[in-house]
Design an enzyme around this catalytic site. Structure first.
Site, mmCIF file in Angstrom:
data_model
loop_
_atom_site.group_PDB
_atom_site.id
_atom_site.type_symbol
_atom_site.label_atom_id
_atom_site.label_comp_id
_atom_site.label_asym_id
_atom_site.label_seq_id
_atom_site.Cartn_x
_atom_site.Cartn_y
_atom_site.Cartn_z
ATOM 1 N N ARG A 121 0.875 -1.189 0.000
ATOM 2 C CA ARG A 121 0.000 0.000 0.000
ATOM 3 C C ARG A 121 0.894 1.216 0.000
ATOM 4 O O ARG A 121 1.643 1.460 0.951
ATOM 5 C CB ARG A 121 -0.895 -0.012 1.233
ATOM 6 C CG ARG A 121 -1.879 1.145 1.282
ATOM 7 C CD ARG A 121 -2.971 0.951 0.242
ATOM 8 N NE ARG A 121 -4.091 1.859 0.453
ATOM 9 C CZ ARG A 121 -4.355 2.911 -0.313
ATOM 10 N NH1 ARG A 121 -3.555 3.195 -1.347
ATOM 11 N NH2 ARG A 121 -5.412 3.669 -0.072
ATOM 12 N N GLY A 122 0.867 1.966 -1.143
ATOM 13 C CA GLY A 122 1.819 3.062 -1.343
ATOM 14 C C GLY A 122 1.830 4.089 -0.237
ATOM 15 O O GLY A 122 2.900 4.537 0.199
ATOM 16 N N ASP B 79 1.349 3.824 2.789
ATOM 17 C CA ASP B 79 1.921 3.323 4.049
ATOM 18 C C ASP B 79 3.429 3.133 3.958
ATOM 19 O O ASP B 79 4.175 3.491 4.887
ATOM 20 C CB ASP B 79 1.285 1.986 4.437
ATOM 21 C CG ASP B 79 -0.123 2.151 5.005
ATOM 22 O OD1 ASP B 79 -0.460 3.259 5.388
ATOM 23 O OD2 ASP B 79 -0.864 1.135 5.055
ATOM 24 N N THR B 80 3.936 2.540 2.858
ATOM 25 C CA THR B 80 5.330 2.054 2.891
ATOM 26 C C THR B 80 6.152 2.387 1.652
ATOM 27 O O THR B 80 7.331 2.033 1.607
ATOM 28 C CB THR B 80 5.334 0.519 3.062
ATOM 29 O OG1 THR B 80 4.703 -0.092 1.918
ATOM 30 C CG2 THR B 80 4.631 0.104 4.335
ATOM 31 N N ARG B 81 5.570 3.061 0.646
ATOM 32 C CA ARG B 81 6.344 3.265 -0.580
ATOM 33 C C ARG B 81 7.621 4.049 -0.312
ATOM 34 O O ARG B 81 8.695 3.717 -0.844
ATOM 35 C CB ARG B 81 5.504 4.003 -1.625
ATOM 36 C CG ARG B 81 6.287 4.335 -2.904
ATOM 37 C CD ARG B 81 5.438 5.143 -3.888
ATOM 38 N NE ARG B 81 4.295 4.375 -4.362
ATOM 39 C CZ ARG B 81 4.354 3.490 -5.343
ATOM 40 N NH1 ARG B 81 5.520 3.256 -5.941
ATOM 41 N NH2 ARG B 81 3.291 2.854 -5.722
ATOM 42 N N GLY C 67 -8.502 2.276 -10.668
ATOM 43 C CA GLY C 67 -9.631 1.356 -10.725
ATOM 44 C C GLY C 67 -9.351 0.136 -9.855
ATOM 45 O O GLY C 67 -8.440 0.126 -9.035
ATOM 46 N N GLU D 284 -5.197 -7.470 -6.315
ATOM 47 C CA GLU D 284 -3.843 -7.952 -6.620
ATOM 48 C C GLU D 284 -3.477 -9.136 -5.724
ATOM 49 O O GLU D 284 -2.882 -10.135 -6.186
ATOM 50 C CB GLU D 284 -2.849 -6.807 -6.427
ATOM 51 C CG GLU D 284 -1.423 -7.159 -6.781
ATOM 52 C CD GLU D 284 -0.502 -5.959 -6.543
ATOM 53 O OE1 GLU D 284 -0.120 -5.323 -7.542
ATOM 54 O OE2 GLU D 284 -0.182 -5.669 -5.369
#
Length: 1027
Positions: free
Chosen positions: A25-26, A28-30, A59, A93
């Site tokens: 999840r970008g 949070d942790t990217r 989407g 995903e």
């Protein structure tokens, strides 16, 4: 893993685009943890890693680019952070990743970043909040929401790593992840096959035995089969498909060869080094190595593959027991020896199958034409090659490669050569299994390969025993090593290339001279040896069954040099002259159509066990004085044989077959006293009028004399024969069986079908035997009860009149009285030369008022006795009974029973059982005399009351399967009437046939009795005159 898909299984080479796929999840942790992890994997360690760094998550659907990246990635790492569930894209995903991981065996590692696994499994906290929103937004797509929920629970249930920011050093945690990933990607995929055809279904079956998705236990699975069948190929494919799921992996290839050149301790060191990625591990010796493997691997989930194991010691040293390894470990063992797996306690085993024709043709085409399909014009070549290889991948690859680029003429010539001589590459691989056999097992293998492929296993064992081998154990060893099988019909099945390998071993004994080989089976080689007189003491077995009748032009002495020939079987051959010599080493001589009238004069068969000269020209057999080892003697269909000499010097004979020796008229009486004889068969010996006078054959189980049309007598049975089961006397000329047949105490079935004459059966001695007299119905069983006291036999006492004429039966009288004063004897008119017709006339035309005639009631089931009274002495009387045969059966078993009571005490009880072969539905009559053999037994002044009860029973068929008769009843009584006649020699004042003199009938009663008798008189006279 059990649900591996076939499309995936077709790509065993494992050409991945990415080593690692990161799901996160970008927000949070990217820019922190995930970015740092990517940098360490991709930039610092050179591990190809996919990261969606362009924010293409738009989407909820997975883009084609992202889907392709997932499918082409080897390892999946999902960083499950507090806001991961808020992204529907991340959830979709994750569903796709888990499906790919499950179906394709990829390693999935969940990282629990700043969340607890229980929070994800139970959907609490931020995960609960996220799903509350999803359920509102996707209220019409509940299935989609459920898939997301299931995916999160599944991910949280898998073994993963937990990271809590602030409480752990991030760089150390990332370094640990990188190291673990590095171990997995450093596992180089093994080469499976250039053209992996036909593996998919077999890999799925082995995978189901391994239970890859279960970590509850350690699974050991054995893969076995013949050399070149594809065992190692399947094992390598399973390695590539599943290695990343394990903490440690080791593939020990070709252990058989490596154990020969190195000790087991080195193999233990290799195993530990590969599992832990450490070099220089030393175990000291095998026993220390066993302890070290157990100590270091008992908590580790490992995949171990032991390829081509051939000794149980190898398994004990490397994978001693399941408790050596951590839960979820999988152990795969490939071997040619099924028994080795069982010895080590491996229950789950899989036998690799041969390729079916379609797949075999495809594999051959890849090697011969470098294409899936064969070239036009080479279709027949391809089909012939596939047929020759019989689905063996090794042979398909070798022969296909050797034919690549060759012309049609060369291809045909090559295949012709291969059918004579196995290609060296194939021979070398297959011969490994032969080299591992013990000497006795090698001999058994060569015998089967040369002679007995497709033969019935019982016959094969018999010949192997005669050759001097221990067949049972040897055949089991060959079966365990996949060198042969026994099919559902009980026949030996050996792959044609295995057979060719065995025959090539024999051919290599002497490539130029067949006479120096141990076994001869090829017709041209056999003819060469016999015609050129090239026999040597190397030859042990010759089996010559020519496809077409051939004439061997020889001198007759070729067998003289074969000092070690044990098995000689010849069929469908003609010889220019008779054999002049046969070796004394023979144990089996089976010469179908033997042309000589006798065996060679100097033949010394001191070792001969089986002699089979069926359909031969044998005219005489000299006294068999030196056949002391003979067990089986077969002269079937020897048309010129006239007599069998003494067999007293053949004490071990177990089977004697004389079937259809149509000129045989004499069998020596010694045949009746062969203690070990189990089978005696003389079917169709039409000149034989008797077998032997007497017999005592304690081992005999079957006696077959059917079709001996002149046979009139059955031997007297001198001793108890407990082992006899079946006696066949069909189509003989017998008229009675001797009293001593009762000594056949083990007899189960007596066959008397289509015989020519009425045959009497001593029924009281055959109460447990089934009597079979017709093919249309089951057998008959006697209804008589066996008495403990032996009977008295009145020879030829009962006269039978029917369509065949007159014959006599013995009458068996049971000892029912201490006096035994009443006896049955032959009718006086027979002794005096009178005819029954004349006696009948005097009997029935005598004035009724003189009371010389009495007749009982005529009924279907007549149990009313004949009465008369006498005083002083029992009068000599004639008894006649009339009965008729029903329409139910063609042949019947009849039992005539006679009981005489005097003053209420039974004085006589008899039985006469016989078979009547019906030509026409006619009446039969039985006649005998009754007389008293003592005087002063009965009262002289008072009247003595006599009751004579006659019964004639038609026995009903017996159902041997149900153990009872049809309709639950034993007999059908068929007596029509019975009469007595008092001979004129008796004093008329001392007997009364009408009434009890002490209680005379009234005038009216006497009139009624006279009317009754007159009505029956016509019936009696009519049937008497028919005789």
């Amino acid at each position: 893993m059990e649900q591996l898909t076939l499309p995936y299984l077709s790509s065993f080479t494992c050409n991945w685009t990415y080593d690692v796929f990161l799901s996160f999840r970008g927000i949070d942790t990217r820019n922190n943890f995930t970015g740092n992890l990517y940098n360490s994997l991709q930039n610092q360690s050179g591990i190809q890693t996919f990261i969606d760094d362009e924010e293409i998550q738009k989407g909820e659907e997975i883009t084609p680019t992202l889907l392709k990246a997932i499918k082409e990635s080897r390892i999946f790492i999902a960083i499950l952070s507090p806001n991961y569930a808020s992204s529907t894209f991340c959830l979709t995903e994750l569903v796709t990743i888990l499906e790919c991981s499950k179906s394709k065996g990829r390693w999935f590692l969940p990282i629990f970043y700043d969340v607890e696994p229980t929070q994800i499994r139970n959907l609490t906290g931020t995960y609960a909040e996220a799903f509350a929103k999803h359920e509102v937004r996707f209220r019409d797509e509940k299935d989609k929401v459920q898939k997301w929920r299931d995916a999160l629970r599944q991910a949280a249930s898998l073994s993963g790593w937990h990271f809590q920011p602030g409480s752990q050093q991030e760089y150390k945690f990332i370094r640990m992840i990188v190291a673990n990933v590095s171990i997995r990607i450093n596992r180089v995929p093994l080469h499976v096959a250039n053209n992996p055809v036909g593996l998919e279904s077999q890999i799925i079956e082995v995978a189901s035995l391994l239970e890859f998705k279960s970590d509850e236990r350690v699974n050991m699975v054995g893969i076995y089969g013949i050399g070149g069948i594809g065992k190692s190929t399947i094992a390598r494919a399973l390695h590539n498909l599943s290695a990343d799921q394990f903490e440690g992996v080791c593939f020990l290839g070709d252990i058989r060869e490596r154990a020969t050149n190195h000790d087991l301790a080195q193999l233990q060191e290799t195993l530990l080094s590969e599992v832990f990625g450490e070099k220089g591990i030393k175990v000291g010796d095998v026993y220390k190595g066993m302890s070290m493997i157990k100590a270091r691997l008992k908590r580790k989930k490992v995949l171990l593959i032991l390829d081509n194991v051939d000794k149980v010691q190898q398994l004990r040293a490397l994978v001693g027991a399941p408790d050596w390894f951590g839960f979820g470990s999988k152990i795969i063992i490939t071997t040619r020896d099924k028994h080795l797996l069982a010895t080590h306690g491996i229950v789950k085993v899989y036998e690799v199958r041969q390729l079916k024709d379609e797949k075999a043709l495809e594999l051959f085409s890849w090697h011969a034409f470098k294409d899936k399909k064969n070239y036009p014009g080479y279709v027949d070549i391809a089909k012939r090659a596939v047929s020759y290889c019989e689905g063996l991948p090794l042979a398909l690859e070798v022969i296909g490669s050797q034919l690549f680029g060759k012309s049609l003429v060369v291809c045909k010539s090559s295949l012709d050569k291969y059918e004579r001589v196995l290609p060296k590459d194939i021979h070398a691989i297959l011969k490994i299994s032969y080299d591992d056999l013990e000497e006795d097992e090698k001999g058994i293998f060569l015998d089967i390969a040369c002679f007995f492929n497709s033969s019935e296993i019982g016959y094969v064992k018999e010949i192997l025993y005669l050759h001097g081998f221990h067949a049972e154990d040897g055949i089991q060893q060959l079966t365990d090593k996949s060198l042969m099988k026994i099919d559902t019909n009980g026949c030996v099945r050996m792959h044609d290339l295995i057979q060719d390998m065995g025959r090539e071993i024999v051919r290599q004994e002497s490539t130029l001279e067949p006479g120096r080989r141990s076994r001869l089976w090829f017709s041209d080689d056999i003819v060469h040896v016999l015609e050129e007189n090239k026999g040597t003491d190397t030859i042990e077995v010759i089996i010559a069954d020519f496809c077409e009748a051939r004439k061997v032009k020889w001198c007759g002495k070729a067998f003289g040099q074969m000092k070690n020939l044990k098995i000689l079987i010849i069929g469908n051959a003609q010889f220019s002259r008779d054999p002049q010599v046969l070796p004394s080493s023979l144990r089996l001589l089976d010469w179908h159509g033997y042309q000589s009238s006798s065996l060679p004069s100097d033949f010394n068969p001191k070792n001969l066990i089986i002699l089979n000269l069926a359909e031969s020209c044998l005219k005489r057999v000299e006294s068999l004085k030196v056949f002391e080892t003979l067990i089986f003697l077969d002269f079937q269909d020897c048309k010129f044989l006239t007599e069998i000499p003494s067999l007293s010097r053949v004490p071990n004979l177990g089977s004697l077959c004389l079937d259809y020796c149509t000129n045989l008229f004499r069998i020596h009486e010694s045949v009746g006293f062969l203690a070990k004889l189990v089978l005696l068969s003389a079917q169709g010996c039409t000149q034989l009028d008797r077998l032997v006078p007497c017999m005592n054959l304690p081992s005999l189980e079957t006696l077959d004399l059917r079709g001996c049309s002149r046979l009139e007598s059955f031997p007297e049975v001198l001793g108890v024969m407990e082992n006899i089961k079946d006696v066949y006397l069909d189509e003989t000329n017998l008229y009675e069986l001797p009293f001593t047949i009762g000594n056949l105490v083990g007899l189960q079935s007596l066959f008397l079908r289509r015989c020519k004459r009425t045959i009497q059966i001593p029924s009281y001695v055959l109460p447990k035997s089934e009597i079979v007299i017709s093919n249309k119905v089951s057998g008959f069983r006697s209804s008589n009860v066996v008495e403990k006291v032996g009977p008295k036999v009145s020879a030829n006492a009962m006269c039978v009149y029917n369509e065949y004429g007159k014959s006599f039966l013995n009458v068996y009288s049971l000892n029912v009285s201490t006096n035994n004063v009443i006896e049955v004897c032959s009718p006086s008119w027979n002794q005096d030369g009178h005819k029954l017709k004349n006696i009948g006339y005097r009997l029935f035309c005598h004035p009724i008022h003189r009371a010389r005639l009495i007749m009982d009631k005529v009924s279907r089931s007549n149990e009313s006795p004949v009465h008369f009274w006498f005083r002083k002495k029992f009068p000599r009387i004639a008894l006649c009974c009339f009965f008729e045969i029903g329409e139910l059966f063609d042949n019947v078993v009849l039992d005539f029973k006679l009981n005489v009571l005097i003053n209420g005490t039974k004085q006589l009880s008899t039985s006469s059982e016989y078979i009547y072969y019906i030509k026409r539905k006619t009446h039969q009559k039985l006649c005998c005399d009754l007389q008293c053999n003592k005087e002063g037994i009965f009262s002289e002044n008072e009247w003595n009351h006599v009751e004579i009860l006659c019964e004639i029973e038609h026995l009903m068929p017996y159902d041997s399967e149900r153990g009872m008769v049809y309709h639950d009843w034993i007999t059908k009584r068929i007596l029509k009437s019975s009469v007595i006649h008092v001979y004129s020699e008796n004093n008329e004042d001392d007997f009364n046939l009408v009434e009890n003199p002490d209680f005379p009938l009234s005038t009216e009663q006497k009139f009624q009795e006279m009317q009754r008798r007159l009505k029956r008189l016509h019936f009696i006279q009519l049937h008497f005159h028919q005789i």
